[in-house]
Scaffold this active site. Structure first.
Site, mmCIF file in Angstrom:
data_model
loop_
_atom_site.group_PDB
_atom_site.id
_atom_site.type_symbol
_atom_site.label_atom_id
_atom_site.label_comp_id
_atom_site.label_asym_id
_atom_site.label_seq_id
_atom_site.Cartn_x
_atom_site.Cartn_y
_atom_site.Cartn_z
ATOM 1 C CG LEU A 213 36.135 26.936 37.096
ATOM 2 C CD1 LEU A 213 37.403 26.500 35.410
ATOM 3 C CD2 LEU A 213 34.882 25.900 37.792
ATOM 4 C CB CYS A 214 38.651 31.343 41.834
ATOM 5 S SG CYS A 214 39.646 31.161 41.685
ATOM 6 C CB THR A 215 43.277 31.424 37.960
ATOM 7 O OG1 THR A 215 43.294 31.417 39.582
ATOM 8 C CG2 THR A 215 44.334 32.236 37.300
#
Lengths: 452, 519
Positions: A213-215
């Site tokens: 998700l952070c990507t």
């Protein structure tokens, strides 16, 4: 055995198949009895179910109908789309929108006289379990792990074991399963209780790749990141509560536009409409040739299982046609403890035993040593350790008779989930148990249905 | 008519617009439209092949209704070619479909020039002698030829043409071209701009692993006389420094360390292509070899032993900005390498008396991107294989358990044709002569093996019996499978993408242990 005065050329439809079914051979199955009777039996009594009427299903129906099978049924919940037409040869442009199963059945019956195909335009879960028991063999032309898993569970639920823990032959429901993706594919034969079932070898399917998700949210680098950001994050932000519909062109265009914006913001190339569709819908490239090859292999195995006319595939064939051609046959072995096709650990109980006492027994049982057990029977929670709401709801069952909770069946399958010790380490484990109540009149030989 | 783009979406994702265009321009001839040939063509027509001509002299009989989907009740007594053709037309109204009601053997004998008009000929169910004749004709006319045959539970597929070169081989797994073992100046200075000991944890964990490895490799080389880690201990030592860092980018660096240890330069396979005699180009050389000649020049000189840089990099943990910067470094070098090769190509064309612009820029670009993955396939003329097969290979197959059924099938498929030539029917074609046929087939097989130089070899009795049991039956499921493979090979040959089968593919429907034989 062969009749020595058979006239030279008989104008028979089964001119070619006859060579395989009417003549004795050496490289054949153990139960092969060549002759007219075999041909007749195949024609009249053997019913085959084809699950799926898409790329594999269309080919399977044709192949089976031209391999001596006369009684076929096909089940598929989808309607025909334009993108099917490059390989699902039973469908034409004017059929777009119609149910696949119905059109497929109709087209094959039109061209091959004498074959009867019953279509079922519905989900596989909509049929009751007994429906699947009518068929000698189930041929799968599916495109998802979940669907395969479901059919596998159903077919294995018919399996019964004798007192020596050997599968009872008449309860074995063979399945032939095929899958394709671009130039790759597989075909496998599943004989529950003998070869590994789908669940025994679930590790064969690699997990689907998911982007962190952070990507997606902070450091996108590829076009796919931008697309999934729009699809999985931005959509919900803007369309609160409205689910994204991948088949709605407007929804797809919205995602595409947002992906383009994000890509431009970060200087990332490669976002096209086609690629967006591919990522969002997880489109698998598909061509006629691979489907033809895999389906034909499956149909051939179906014929062999039904008639014994040759040795069968043992038991998993992988295929790759992009670089030359590579096929490999692997003989996988069953998982003896498989929760779906295994016999399960046999436990004999007194019919007066309570659920609580039963759970205490599990802790003491030498093969189990299971503590903190949760117990399910035919999909129903008898007792759940967690979450608190469920625990509270099922707590009253603890003092009830297990025999009653299990619908007064003299014997049946129960699944237990709990903690066990392995090498001084506590691990969670799920076990299949064959519960048999002593002294109960076991008149009705119940299916040992897999309650999973 | 369905809009072509949408209908073909699922296959365009495999071979793209150019591949599709090649299919739509091609003209295919099918010989014999029993189920093997019909199924081959069905798959091609569904895929959008441009034109087809079906050649078959037979009429539809009852037995055909039992094994061929492309004929139906109403076609009884009519020309099989005509019926198959009209069904194929139904499958895709864009295909130009013709038929010739003629036996392929007759055409081969009396009208060899018939075949010159086609891009490719799919020859199904031909016997040995016809195969040899047709092969000569197609080689002469430079027409691609592919044989396919179904025989009971067995079959084979064999491509035949002098040479097939592939630029877009699209292998499934191929190492990325990061040059961690041989970084060029711009990549080195880009890496120099990073400090692996940077204090800011966010910056630290977003250093791309390419940078980490280039820097560490450089440090190592400086303290080891210019060499990179080569022994097991050295490799372990190299990785040890990174293990302590518990971050994704360092984990990726450890996983990719092997790319630092890999030998520099081009693969032996590519080297073989560069050493091929066809690299000495002249005005009759194909574009492929002109490009290879330029590639050889590049590798030897400007490239310093390396092929042109492919230019793309895999995704890796990094800030967006640094990733894009890194991408630009790779793309810039790839572009520079491409321009150098383009110049060499134009010079070579001039030298051999061709228009220097006759090879499009796009082709040269694609060639550079795919330079490490080039493939050259060559096929022996059928006659040569049949008369003098590669004996060591043949003997190896005959004694290898994994190959015994497949090679047995190969030999028997030829033996049944000899049998048919002698006795005017295939072994087991009639129930009445079964025992006699088995004995005859056995002696025919022994004779064939002797002719091929394998005097002491013997095929399994059971297999010989089984071959007689088949009685030359063309079973639908087997035909569909063999036809599926044949159609797939046709697609690879025409799109010039992916790699066609080299050698003869033997289909073993008895236990599915099929094999490819190189004879």
């Amino acid at each position: 055995m062969a009749d020595t005065s058979v006239p030279l050329q008989q104008p028979s439809r089964s001119r070619d198949l006859d060579k395989l079914l009417l003549r004795p051979g050496n490289l054949v199955g153990p139960t092969f009895e060549p002759g007219e009777q075999l041909s007749k039996d195949l024609d009249e009594y053997v019913r085959i179910l084809v699950v799926g009427a898409g790329g594999l299903g269309c080919e399977l129906l044709k192949d089976l109908a031209l391999s001596g099978f006369r009684n076929l049924e096909v089940i598929d919940m989808d309607r025909i789309e334009v993108t099917n037409l490059n390989r699902q040869f039973l469908f034409r442009l004017e059929d777009v929108g119609k149910p696949k199963a119905e059109v497929a059945a109709k087209r094959v019956m039109e061209r091959i006289s004498g074959v009867d195909i019953v279509p079922h335009f519905c989900r596989i879960e909509d049929k009751n379990i007994e429906f699947y028991n009518e068929f000698a063999i189930i041929a799968l032309g599916l495109d998802s792990i979940e669907a395969r898993s479901y059919i596998n569970t159903v077919a294995c639920s018919f399996l019964e074991y004798d007192s020596d823990d050997n599968p009872r032959e008449e309860t074995i429901k063979p399945m032939v399963d095929g899958g394709t993706e671009g130039f790759k594919g597989h075909a496998r034969v599943i004989m529950p209780g003998i070869t590994p079932c789908f669940e025994c070898t679930i590790w064969l399917f690699p997990p689907q790749v998911k982007f962190p998700l952070c990507t997606l949210a902070e450091t996108p680098r590829t076009a796919a990141h931008c697309i999934e950001y729009a699809h999985l994050i931005k959509w919900d932000e803007v369309h609160r509560g409205v689910p994204f519909d991948p088949d709605n062109p407007k929804n797809m265009k919205w995602v595409y536009d947002e992906a383009v914006k994000r890509a431009e913001l970060f200087g990332i190339p490669g976002v096209t409409y086609s690629f967006t569709q591919g990522v969002v819908k997880n489109i698998i490239p598909a061509i006629a040739s691979t489907n033809a090859i895999i389906s034909a292999a499956c149909a051939l195995e179906t014929l062999k299982i039904a008639t014994g006319c040759s040795k069968t595939l043992s038991n998993y064939l992988t295929y790759n046609g992009s670089e030359g051609l590579h096929t490999k046959v692997t003989e996988f072995e069953r998982d003896k403890d498989c929760l779906v096709c295994g016999p399960g650990i046999r436990i004999e109980l007194d019919p007066s035993i309570t659920l609580q006492k039963f759970m205490d027994l599990l802790e003491e049982h030498p093969k189990l040593q299971l503590s903190k057990a949760s117990v399910t029977h035919r999909g129903k929670n008898l007792y759940m350790q967690a979450p608190p709401v469920l625990e509270e709801m099922t707590r009253p069952n603890l003092s009830l008779s297990l025999f009653n909770l299990m619908g007064k069946l003299p014997k049946d399958i129960v699944h237990v989930n709990g903690m066990t010790s392995k090498n001084d380490q506590k691990t969670s484990c799920l076990r299949k148990l064959r519960v048999v109540f002593k002294g109960v009149d076991g008149v009705a030989d119940m299916d040992t249905a897999g309650g999973a | 008519m369905a809009e072509p783009k949408v209908k073909y979406d699922r296959q365009l994702r495999i071979w793209g617009d150019q591949g599709q265009a090649a299919l739509e321009k091609s003209n295919i001839c099918l010989l014999n439209c029993g189920p093997t040939g019909s199924e081959t063509l069905k798959n091609l027509v569904l895929g959008g092949i441009g034109s087809i001509t079906v050649v078959d002299g037979s009429k539809v009989e009852a037995g055909d209704l039992g094994n061929n989907f492309l004929v139906d009740q109403s076609s009884l007594g009519q020309s099989k070619a005509k019926c198959v053709c009209s069904f194929l037309q139904e499958l895709n109204d864009a295909v130009k479909a013709k038929f010739v009601e003629e036996y392929p053997d007759t055409l081969i004998e009396t009208n060899p020039s018939f075949f010159s008009q086609f891009t490719l000929v799919v020859a199904t169910q031909l016997v040995e002698s016809s195969m040899v004749k047709l092969d000569r004709i197609c080689r002469e006319a430079n027409v691609i030829l592919i044989f396919a045959r179904s025989y009971g539970l067995t079959g084979f597929v064999r491509i035949s043409l002098k040479e097939h070169t592939v630029i877009e081989s699209k292998p499934e797994h191929f190492l990325d071209d990061l040059r961690l073992n041989n970084p060029w100046p711009e990549l080195k200075s880009f890496a120099e701009g990073f400090d692996l000991n940077v204090q800011d944890p966010v910056a630290h964990k977003h250093i791309p692993y390419v940078v980490i490895l280039v820097k560490l490799a450089d440090e190592w080389a400086k303290s080891h006389g210019g060499s990179l880690p080569s022994t097991r201990e050295e490799k372990k030592e190299f990785k040890a420094g990174m293990v302590a860092q518990d971050e994704d980018n360092y984990r990726e660096a450890i996983e990719s360390s092997f790319k630092v240890f890999a030998p520099r330069g081009i693969s032996s396979e590519l080297q073989q292509i560069l050493n091929d005699s066809s690299v000495e180009v002249d005005s009759s050389s194909s574009d492929f070899w002109v490009l290879v000649a330029a590639l050889k020049d590049f590798v030897t000189n400007e490239g310093g032993g390396e092929a042109p840089l492919e230019g793309s990099i895999p995704d890796m943990t990094s800030s967006t900005e640094q990733y894009v910067n890194l991408q630009n470094i790779y793309q810039a070098k790839a572009e520079a390498d491409f321009l150098a090769i383009e110049q060499m190509v134009r010079n070579t064309l001039k030298k051999i008396g061709r228009d220097p612009n006759s090879i499009p820029t796009a082709t040269i670009k694609s060639f550079c991107k795919n330079a490490r993955k080039l493939k050259v396939c060559r096929y022996r003329p059928i006659e040569n294989e049949f008369n003098s097969p590669n004996l060591p290979e043949l003997q190896k197959y005959l004694t290898d358990e994994d190959y015994s059924i497949a090679v047995g099938i190969y030999i028997l498929l030829r033996a049944v044709d000899r049998f048919a030539a002698n006795y005017n029917s295939f072994p087991g074609q009639f129930d009445s002569a079964m025992d006699e046929d088995i004995a005859r087939l056995k002696s025919t097989t022994i004779g064939l093996l002797n002719d091929l130089g394998c005097n002491s070899a013997a095929l399994p009795e059971d297999l010989i019996n089984e071959m007689c049991r088949f009685g030359a039956a063309e079973l639908h499921a087997v035909a569909a499978l063999v036809g599926g493979i044949a159609s797939q090979e046709v697609i690879k040959l025409i799109t010039r993408q992916f790699v066609p089968i080299s050698g003869t593919y033997i289909f073993n429907g008895i236990d599915h242990k099929s094999q490819i034989l190189f004879l």
